[in-house]
Design an enzyme around this catalytic site. Structure first.
Site, short mmCIF file in Angstrom:
data_model
loop_
_atom_site.label_atom_id
_atom_site.label_comp_id
_atom_site.label_asym_id
_atom_site.label_seq_id
_atom_site.Cartn_x
_atom_site.Cartn_y
_atom_site.Cartn_z
N HIS A 93 38.70 39.49 34.45
CA HIS A 93 38.55 40.48 35.54
C HIS A 93 39.88 40.87 36.19
O HIS A 93 39.90 41.68 37.11
CB HIS A 93 37.53 40.00 36.58
CG HIS A 93 37.98 38.85 37.45
ND1 HIS A 93 38.22 39.00 38.79
CD2 HIS A 93 38.19 37.56 37.18
CE1 HIS A 93 38.56 37.82 39.31
NE2 HIS A 93 38.54 36.93 38.34
N THR A 118 25.71 28.88 25.81
CA THR A 118 25.56 30.17 25.12
C THR A 118 26.60 31.17 25.62
O THR A 118 26.75 31.37 26.83
CB THR A 118 24.14 30.73 25.37
OG1 THR A 118 23.21 29.73 25.01
CG2 THR A 118 23.90 31.99 24.58
N SER A 178 42.10 35.31 32.18
CA SER A 178 40.94 35.79 32.94
C SER A 178 40.68 37.25 32.61
O SER A 178 41.62 38.04 32.53
CB SER A 178 41.25 35.63 34.43
OG SER A 178 40.19 36.13 35.19
N GLN A 198 47.20 36.34 35.80
CA GLN A 198 47.69 37.60 36.40
C GLN A 198 48.55 38.39 35.43
O GLN A 198 48.54 39.62 35.46
CB GLN A 198 48.52 37.30 37.66
CG GLN A 198 47.72 36.83 38.84
CD GLN A 198 46.90 37.93 39.50
OE1 GLN A 198 47.13 39.13 39.32
NE2 GLN A 198 45.90 37.54 40.25
N ALA A 206 39.40 31.93 34.42
CA ALA A 206 40.61 31.10 34.38
C ALA A 206 40.43 29.78 35.12
O ALA A 206 41.02 28.77 34.75
CB ALA A 206 41.78 31.88 34.96
N THR A 207 39.59 29.76 36.16
CA THR A 207 39.38 28.49 36.88
C THR A 207 38.85 27.44 35.91
O THR A 207 39.34 26.30 35.87
CB THR A 207 38.39 28.69 38.04
OG1 THR A 207 38.94 29.67 38.92
CG2 THR A 207 38.15 27.40 38.81
N CYS A 223 41.14 32.32 53.77
CA CYS A 223 40.09 31.86 54.66
C CYS A 223 39.30 30.79 53.92
O CYS A 223 38.65 31.08 52.93
CB CYS A 223 39.19 33.04 55.00
SG CYS A 223 38.03 32.64 56.28
N1 PLP Z 1 45.01 31.73 38.40
C1 PLP Z 1 45.51 32.81 39.02
C2 PLP Z 1 46.99 33.01 39.06
C3 PLP Z 1 44.66 33.73 39.62
O1 PLP Z 1 45.16 34.79 40.26
C4 PLP Z 1 43.26 33.50 39.56
C5 PLP Z 1 42.32 34.42 40.24
O2 PLP Z 1 42.40 34.66 41.41
C6 PLP Z 1 42.79 32.36 38.89
C7 PLP Z 1 43.68 31.50 38.32
C8 PLP Z 1 41.31 32.10 38.78
O3 PLP Z 1 40.77 33.06 37.89
P1 PLP Z 1 39.19 33.29 37.75
O4 PLP Z 1 38.78 34.16 38.89
O5 PLP Z 1 39.04 33.96 36.41
O6 PLP Z 1 38.54 31.96 37.76
#
Ligand code: PLP
Length: 391
Positions: free
Chosen positions: A205, A243, A203, A183, A73-74, A330
């Site tokens: 995971h 890839t 995301s 989420q 997601a980042t 942190c």
């Molecule tokens: N957005 C939200 C609300 C999240 O909780 C997270 C993960 O902690 C992210 C974005 C980032 O996701 P990813 O770990 O897949 O980059």
């Protein structure tokens, strides 16, 4: 082997489902191939990737060709925010809520340095955003390109944003809407046709899939307005070259299929776990406050504040038994209070007393209740210790 602590940090990362791990294994071994290659191995791999895109699309009511695979997601958030706004100079604005993930805040900071205007919409003490404030900010932005970014379910407190009301408020406005559904996806229903939504970041995971893969939904007619973050072999129509890791894609696809089948059942189950955990704390006479919006909260997440108890210290003391998160982050060795908790109006001192517990399908009731007992005992022993400490 020493017993592992009870894992209650499923909002940070969810244990992959066994079905996911099993489906990935062949693609790490004999089936491995580059899905962009022309030969039979490549074609089989490409079919597996297409199946995953179809499963992701099904989960959010989209078409498979509207899904781009990313590393998580980042990256998806960066691709939308930067890809839509970065080259617009002073003629673009980003509007986002005060409780977005750091991926949005930090990308917004980078965009601000390029002259893009950024406006942050405040939330109330439960993390609720007022759709009329969002519309007001859009109308006040005197630029040609406006993007609104809203977190669907907040990762720290679980408050779920009123997407229907927000997209209603934006009707007729000159703004596109991006939803960070990292989420919420696979845990509560989300359809891109409601609204409709323009971009959605996802995301793997967080829903029992592998780490290292995610997706971005881009409404078909908007693809032409996005610029890639990087350049390479032209994969995924050049918007996200590189890839595709087939084993990760396959695992993510299976996690989506499972979410489609089990979302409603899992939501009920994880809520029961969370309530069993809280009931056990009550039974042990622990006084706490639950943060977030109780009428619109992500299932299985509880963020609690125990007055007078330092969360970091407490979680440290029970770390052999329970893994959970504090409300402070942190960063680079320094402890900083969470921007989400500050946005709710919590003082730095209160924010230090916040802990987040995340339950999942892989958690059982014995674990949920045992974790509460361990937590309660540790709280009671710190209160006793405080009382016996001379002033
Ligand atoms: N957005 C939200 C609300 C999240 O909780 C997270 C993960 O902690 C992210 C974005 C980032 O996701 P990813 O770990 O897949 O980059």
């Amino acid at each position: 082997m020493t017993a592992r602590p009870i894992y209650l940090d499923h909002n940070a990362s969810t244990t992959p489902h066994p079905e996911v791990v099993e489906a990935m294994l062949p693609w790490l071994g004999h089936a491995h191939a580059n899905p962009h290659a022309e030969h039979m191995h490549g074609r089989f791999a490409a079919e597996a990737v297409e199946e995953t895109k179809a499963s992701i699309a099904e989960l959010i009511g989209a078409n498979a060709d509207e899904i781009l695979l990313t590393s998580g997601a980042t990256e998806s958030i960066n691709l939308v925010l930067q890809g839509y706004l970065r080259d617009q100079g002073h003629d673009a604005a980003l509007i986002h809520t005060a409780i977005e993930h750091k991926a949005v805040f930090e990308t917004a900071n980078a965009l601000r340095e390029r002259g893009i205007s950024v406006r942050v919409i405040p939330v109330d003490c439960k993390g609720r955003v007022d759709p009329t404030h969002v519309r007001g900010a859009v109308d006040a932005a005197a630029v040609s390109r406006v993007l609104v970014s809203v977190i669907h379910a907040n990762n720290e407190i679980g408050t779920v944003a009123p997407l229907g009301a927000i997209s209603d408020a934006l009707r007729g406005a000159r703004a596109l809407l991006h939803i960070d559904a990292s989420q919420s996806n696979g845990k509560i229903p989300l359809s891109v046709t409601e609204g409709p939504l323009d971009f959605v970041s996802l995301s793997s995971h967080k829903i029992g899939g592998p780490t290292g893969i995610g997706a971005l939904y881009v409404a078909a007619e908007l693809r032409q307005f996005l610029r890639p973050l990087f350049y390479g072999g032209g994969q995924q129509e050049g918007l996200r070259p590189g890839t595709i890791p087939v084993f990760l894609a396959v695992g993510y696809g299976v996690a989506c299929k499972l979410a489609i089948q089990r979302m409603a059942e899992d939501a009920i189950y994880v809520e029961k776990l969370a309530e069993a955990f809280l009931q056990k704390l009550y039974a042990r006479r622990i006084a706490f406050q639950v943060l977030g919006d109780e009428s619109a909260r992500l299932p299985g997440l509880r963020s609690i504040c125990i007055a007078g108890i330092d969360a970091r210290d407490l979680l440290d003391r029970i770390s052999k038994d329970v893994s959970a998160s504090t409300g402070s982050a942190c960063a680079a060795g320094a402890i900083r209070s969470s921007h989400v908790l500050s946005a709710l109006g919590l003082t730095a001192r209160h924010a230090e007393q916040v802990m987040r517990f995340g339950f999942a399908r892989s958690t059982n009731f014995v674990e949920a209740e045992r974790a509460a007992v361990v937590l309660a005992d540790a709280c009671l022993s710190s209160v006793t210790a405080d009382k016996s400490t001379p002033a």
